[in-house]
Design a protein around this motif. Structure first.
Motif, mmCIF file in Angstrom:
data_model
loop_
_atom_site.group_PDB
_atom_site.id
_atom_site.type_symbol
_atom_site.label_atom_id
_atom_site.label_comp_id
_atom_site.label_asym_id
_atom_site.label_seq_id
_atom_site.Cartn_x
_atom_site.Cartn_y
_atom_site.Cartn_z
ATOM 1 N N LEU A 285 0.832 -1.203 0.000
ATOM 2 C CA LEU A 285 0.000 0.000 0.000
ATOM 3 C C LEU A 285 0.861 1.245 0.000
ATOM 4 O O LEU A 285 1.993 1.235 0.506
ATOM 5 C CB LEU A 285 -0.934 0.022 1.217
ATOM 6 N N GLY A 286 0.326 2.326 -0.577
ATOM 7 C CA GLY A 286 1.022 3.590 -0.560
ATOM 8 C C GLY A 286 1.042 4.205 0.825
ATOM 9 O O GLY A 286 0.361 3.742 1.746
ATOM 10 N N THR A 287 1.807 5.281 0.969
ATOM 11 C CA THR A 287 1.880 5.969 2.251
ATOM 12 C C THR A 287 1.009 7.225 2.272
ATOM 13 O O THR A 287 0.879 7.871 3.295
ATOM 14 C CB THR A 287 3.336 6.360 2.572
ATOM 15 N N GLY A 288 0.410 7.566 1.137
ATOM 16 C CA GLY A 288 -0.538 8.675 1.073
ATOM 17 C C GLY A 288 -1.942 8.142 0.894
ATOM 18 O O GLY A 288 -2.144 7.003 0.447
ATOM 19 N N ALA A 289 -2.928 8.952 1.235
ATOM 20 C CA ALA A 289 -4.324 8.535 1.094
ATOM 21 C C ALA A 289 -5.213 9.762 0.972
ATOM 22 O O ALA A 289 -4.810 10.888 1.304
ATOM 23 C CB ALA A 289 -4.761 7.691 2.293
ATOM 24 N N TRP A 290 -6.424 9.526 0.466
ATOM 25 C CA TRP A 290 -7.482 10.538 0.442
ATOM 26 C C TRP A 290 -8.650 10.029 1.261
ATOM 27 O O TRP A 290 -8.871 8.811 1.360
ATOM 28 C CB TRP A 290 -7.957 10.774 -0.996
ATOM 29 N N ARG A 291 -9.377 10.947 1.863
ATOM 30 C CA ARG A 291 -10.632 10.540 2.503
ATOM 31 C C ARG A 291 -11.622 10.195 1.395
ATOM 32 O O ARG A 291 -11.846 10.989 0.471
ATOM 33 C CB ARG A 291 -11.172 11.650 3.392
ATOM 34 N N LEU A 292 -12.206 9.019 1.477
ATOM 35 C CA LEU A 292 -13.112 8.565 0.425
ATOM 36 C C LEU A 292 -14.232 9.564 0.190
ATOM 37 O O LEU A 292 -14.588 9.856 -0.967
ATOM 38 C CB LEU A 292 -13.686 7.189 0.778
ATOM 39 N N ALA A 293 -14.772 10.119 1.251
ATOM 40 C CA ALA A 293 -15.892 11.057 1.131
ATOM 41 C C ALA A 293 -15.517 12.295 0.319
ATOM 42 O O ALA A 293 -16.379 12.908 -0.324
ATOM 43 C CB ALA A 293 -16.396 11.458 2.513
ATOM 44 N N GLU A 294 -14.243 12.657 0.324
ATOM 45 C CA GLU A 294 -13.813 13.887 -0.347
ATOM 46 C C GLU A 294 -13.616 13.710 -1.849
ATOM 47 O O GLU A 294 -13.497 14.693 -2.578
ATOM 48 C CB GLU A 294 -12.538 14.413 0.309
ATOM 49 N N VAL A 295 -13.560 12.452 -2.323
ATOM 50 C CA VAL A 295 -13.419 12.206 -3.764
ATOM 51 C C VAL A 295 -14.594 11.401 -4.314
ATOM 52 O O VAL A 295 -14.593 10.995 -5.479
ATOM 53 C CB VAL A 295 -12.090 11.482 -4.077
ATOM 54 N N ALA A 296 -15.613 11.195 -3.485
ATOM 55 C CA ALA A 296 -16.722 10.310 -3.856
ATOM 56 C C ALA A 296 -17.466 10.777 -5.092
ATOM 57 O O ALA A 296 -18.001 9.952 -5.849
ATOM 58 C CB ALA A 296 -17.686 10.171 -2.677
ATOM 59 N N ASP A 297 -17.512 12.087 -5.343
ATOM 60 C CA ASP A 297 -18.289 12.610 -6.464
ATOM 61 C C ASP A 297 -17.584 12.438 -7.805
ATOM 62 O O ASP A 297 -18.169 12.708 -8.853
ATOM 63 C CB ASP A 297 -18.618 14.088 -6.239
ATOM 64 N N ARG A 298 -16.324 11.973 -7.810
ATOM 65 C CA ARG A 298 -15.575 11.837 -9.063
ATOM 66 C C ARG A 298 -14.740 10.558 -9.104
ATOM 67 O O ARG A 298 -13.764 10.461 -9.868
ATOM 68 C CB ARG A 298 -14.671 13.053 -9.263
#
Length: 228
Positions: A123-136
């Protein structure tokens, strides 16, 4: 147990101790293409799944953030994927990251589940909150390169795979939606003619709306030959 730490775009970090690791399989949205892929694998001796899509339990310690993957022979390769990392009790507590499922192809002809327990899920060491990219989500690209010359071997989008919401529903139904669960997405098709048995893999998730990307990369390291 393995503890993973992720850096978020705002500079904060989230850590989670992995208690459950799951690998989705045959998880393309185009099930006709999935059926064709299963037929191709059958010709190579890989057993067909009894359920589509599939989900394989993996030893939790195999979720790793590493730059090296130790292999027993030269017939192993990665698979570009995204991963969900659950850090709390609600869907606002789900992270999305980039990942690579390194698989033993010799063992795969005996059992897909066994083959995925033979090497780590990187796994990578960076991540995004799923909710913040859910629309795209469907527009986020998923690519992989192999070897020292970084030859493109996989090129798709999250729209090619079953959605995170699909898998979060499955986890909820099975009582597995809890902090410490990590789920790998399954993979997209490989580019024909590219040698997958390379000495290195690099995977990228890129969000075209923000031009942000998440990457993981590693090299394979051959173990010494066994005695006996």
């Amino acid at each position: 147990m393995t503890t993973l730490t992720f850096e978020l775009p705002d500079g904060s970090t989230e850590s989670v101790t992995v208690t459950t690791l799951l690998n989705a399989g045959y998880a393309g949205r185009d099930q006709a293409e999935v059926a064709s892929h299963i037929a191709e694998l059958a010709e190579l001796g890989v057993p067909a799944p009894t359920t589509i899509p599939a989900m394989y339990p993996i030893s939790p310690y195999l979720a790793q953030q590493t730059s090296e993957v130790h292999v027993q022979h030269g017939h192993t390769s990665g698979e570009a994927e995204w991963a969900l990392v659950i850090t709390g009790p609600t869907r606002d507590d789900v992270l999305l990251t980039v990942a690579c499922d390194h698989t033993d192809r010799d063992l795969e002809v005996h059992s897909v589940a066994w083959s995925k327990n033979a090497s780590p899920d990187v796994l990578g060491t960076g991540a995004w909150r799923l909710a913040e990219v859910a629309d795209r989500l469907d527009d986020i690209t998923l690519r992989a390169w192999v070897g020292d010359d970084e030859t493109l071997i996989q090129d798709g989008t999250l729209g090619d795979l079953l959605s995170p919401d699909h898998w979060l529903d499955v986890l909820t139904e099975r009582g597995l939606f809890r902090a410490g669960t990590v789920l790998m997405s399954g993979t997209v098709s490989m580019v024909p003619g590219v040698d997958q048995f390379a000495n290195s893999w690099k995977v990228e998730l890129r969000d075209p709306a923000t031009d942000r990307s998440l990457t993981c990369a590693y090299r394979t390291v051959a173990m010494p030959s066994p005695i006996g």
